[in-house]
Design a protein around this motif. Structure first.
Motif, PDB file in Angstrom:
ATOM      1  N   LEU A 178       0.805  -1.149   0.190  1.00 40.64           N
ATOM      2  CA  LEU A 178       0.061   0.095   0.002  1.00 40.64           C
ATOM      3  C   LEU A 178       0.879   1.113   0.052  1.00 40.64           C
ATOM      4  N   GLY A 179       0.590   2.218  -1.004  1.00 43.38           N
ATOM      5  CA  GLY A 179       1.290   3.413  -0.755  1.00 43.38           C
ATOM      6  C   GLY A 179       0.746   4.503  -0.566  1.00 43.38           C
ATOM      7  N   LYS A 180       0.859   5.565  -0.996  1.00 44.50           N
ATOM      8  CA  LYS A 180       0.445   7.091  -0.243  1.00 44.50           C
ATOM      9  C   LYS A 180      -0.970   7.181  -1.022  1.00 44.50           C
ATOM     10  N   ILE A 181      -1.812   8.098  -0.398  1.00 43.04           N
ATOM     11  CA  ILE A 181      -3.023   8.518  -1.009  1.00 43.04           C
ATOM     12  C   ILE A 181      -2.830   9.323  -2.100  1.00 43.04           C
ATOM     13  N   LYS A 182      -3.788   8.904  -3.083  1.00 39.30           N
ATOM     14  CA  LYS A 182      -3.656   9.669  -4.375  1.00 39.30           C
ATOM     15  C   LYS A 182      -4.681  10.715  -4.040  1.00 39.30           C
ATOM     16  N   SER A 183      -5.868  10.311  -3.711  1.00 40.45           N
ATOM     17  CA  SER A 183      -7.055  11.249  -3.615  1.00 40.45           C
ATOM     18  C   SER A 183      -7.999  10.818  -2.337  1.00 40.45           C
TER      19      SER A 183
ATOM     20  N   VAL B  27     -25.313   9.685  13.851  1.00 30.94           N
ATOM     21  CA  VAL B  27     -24.384  10.522  13.080  1.00 30.94           C
ATOM     22  C   VAL B  27     -23.482   9.594  12.187  1.00 30.94           C
ATOM     23  N   ARG B  28     -23.579   9.646  10.856  1.00 31.25           N
ATOM     24  CA  ARG B  28     -22.797   8.952  10.098  1.00 31.25           C
ATOM     25  C   ARG B  28     -21.958   9.719   9.046  1.00 31.25           C
ATOM     26  N   VAL B  29     -20.990   9.294   8.665  1.00 37.50           N
ATOM     27  CA  VAL B  29     -20.049   9.715   7.760  1.00 37.50           C
ATOM     28  C   VAL B  29     -19.132   8.804   6.874  1.00 37.50           C
ATOM     29  N   VAL B  30     -19.105   8.941   5.490  1.00 35.36           N
ATOM     30  CA  VAL B  30     -18.449   7.900   4.818  1.00 35.36           C
ATOM     31  C   VAL B  30     -17.296   8.784   4.164  1.00 35.36           C
ATOM     32  N   THR B  31     -16.051   8.201   4.314  1.00 36.10           N
ATOM     33  CA  THR B  31     -14.814   8.699   3.573  1.00 36.10           C
ATOM     34  C   THR B  31     -14.341   7.993   2.366  1.00 36.10           C
ATOM     35  N   SER B  32     -14.010   8.389   1.325  1.00 41.41           N
ATOM     36  CA  SER B  32     -13.624   7.520   0.213  1.00 41.41           C
ATOM     37  C   SER B  32     -12.054   8.015  -0.020  1.00 41.41           C
ATOM     38  N   VAL B  33     -11.324   6.950   0.009  1.00 40.53           N
ATOM     39  CA  VAL B  33      -9.971   7.299  -0.202  1.00 40.53           C
ATOM     40  C   VAL B  33      -9.330   6.405  -1.475  1.00 40.53           C
ATOM     41  N   GLU B  34      -8.479   6.907  -2.179  1.00 41.97           N
ATOM     42  CA  GLU B  34      -7.694   6.243  -3.375  1.00 41.97           C
ATOM     43  C   GLU B  34      -6.211   6.145  -2.844  1.00 41.97           C
ATOM     44  N   TYR B  35      -5.720   4.962  -2.717  1.00 37.01           N
ATOM     45  CA  TYR B  35      -4.183   4.606  -2.619  1.00 37.01           C
ATOM     46  C   TYR B  35      -3.656   4.226  -3.869  1.00 37.01           C
ATOM     47  N   TYR B  36      -2.198   4.554  -3.833  1.00 38.90           N
ATOM     48  CA  TYR B  36      -1.292   3.747  -4.676  1.00 38.90           C
ATOM     49  C   TYR B  36      -1.055   2.294  -4.401  1.00 38.90           C
ATOM     50  N   LEU B  37      -0.699   1.702  -5.246  1.00 37.76           N
ATOM     51  CA  LEU B  37      -0.364   0.214  -4.971  1.00 37.76           C
ATOM     52  C   LEU B  37       1.102  -0.114  -5.698  1.00 37.76           C
ATOM     53  N   SER B  38       1.600  -0.937  -5.010  1.00 38.94           N
ATOM     54  CA  SER B  38       2.809  -1.437  -5.802  1.00 38.94           C
ATOM     55  C   SER B  38       3.358  -2.579  -5.461  1.00 38.94           C
ATOM     56  N   ASP B  39       4.141  -3.115  -6.390  1.00 43.99           N
ATOM     57  CA  ASP B  39       4.364  -4.573  -6.174  1.00 43.99           C
ATOM     58  C   ASP B  39       5.500  -4.768  -5.092  1.00 43.99           C
TER      59      ASP B  39
END
Length: 212
Positions: A174-179, A200-212
């Motif tokens: 798992l790499g750094k956060i892209k967005s 109270v509810r909240v949903v967070t969407s996160v995109e991570y970089y992947l590497s081998d």
């Protein structure tokens, strides 16, 4: 250079995950419409009775700890059925009245205590309307800003846990956060029987970089 950049983009691998955070809180604000209905064929007698009942309600609310700043008197609504063509042939009282007041308070516990003592008003001939949708009690939670940072952190952490599992299952790192994108907060009743308890509810969407 352009071709090299295109190859890099084609090799880029990411994973998009979501994290949910929920928290139960107690309502900190309440709006309580304290209304009743009355009827009579004598308008003067009806008005006099309304004034008496309103005084009794105000005394009841004061007794249960509500101050003048929390109580707003509503203008009585009186309908003359004889003035309405479609109801001239109906039997019953000529004048129908609705009156009362609205409580706005930051202490819902006082409303709960007062509700448990409504029988004292019923003994005075005052039947408070509670089943009417327009007269339902409204509980609110206004302290969202105080819990936002903690909930966003929790949602983000849960998203990361999902991403780590995905990376492990796919033999990746798992790499750094892209967005990242924070969803809207929602506040709803926990259930229909306890509207003073909110979820109270909240949903967070996160995109991570992947590497081998």
């Amino acid at each position: 250079m352009s071709h090299a950049f295109q190859n890099i983009k084609e090799m880029e691998r990411t994973v998009q995950v979501k994290g949910l955070a929920e928290q139960e809180v107690m309502a900190d604000t309440v709006i309580w419409p304290v209304f009743y209905k009355d009827a009579d064929n004598d308008l003067e007698a009806l008005v006099a009775r309304i004034e008496k009942k309103n005084s009794a309600i105000r005394a009841f609310l004061t007794l249960h700890g509500f101050d003048e700043g929390e109580i707003t008197q509503a203008t009585p609504s009186i309908v003359d059925k004889y003035a309405q063509e479609y109801s001239q042939n109906e039997r019953g009282f000529r004048y129908i009245a609705k009156s009362g007041m609205t409580v706005f308070s930051h202490q819902p516990i006082k409303v709960k205590q007062a509700l448990n003592a409504l029988n004292s008003l019923a003994k005075q001939g005052i039947a408070i309307t509670q089943d009417d949708y327009q007269n339902r009690i409204e509980y609110m939670f206004t302290g969202l800003n105080d819990i936002k940072p903690q909930m966003v952190q929790e949602a983000t952490q849960k998203a990361r846990e999902v991403a780590l599992k995905f990376a492990k299952d796919s033999d990746s790192q798992l790499g750094k956060i892209k967005s990242a994108r924070q969803g809207q907060f929602s506040i709803s009743d926990r259930d229909s029987n306890t509207p003073q308890i909110k979820t109270v509810r909240v949903v967070t969407s996160v995109e991570y970089y992947l590497s081998d």
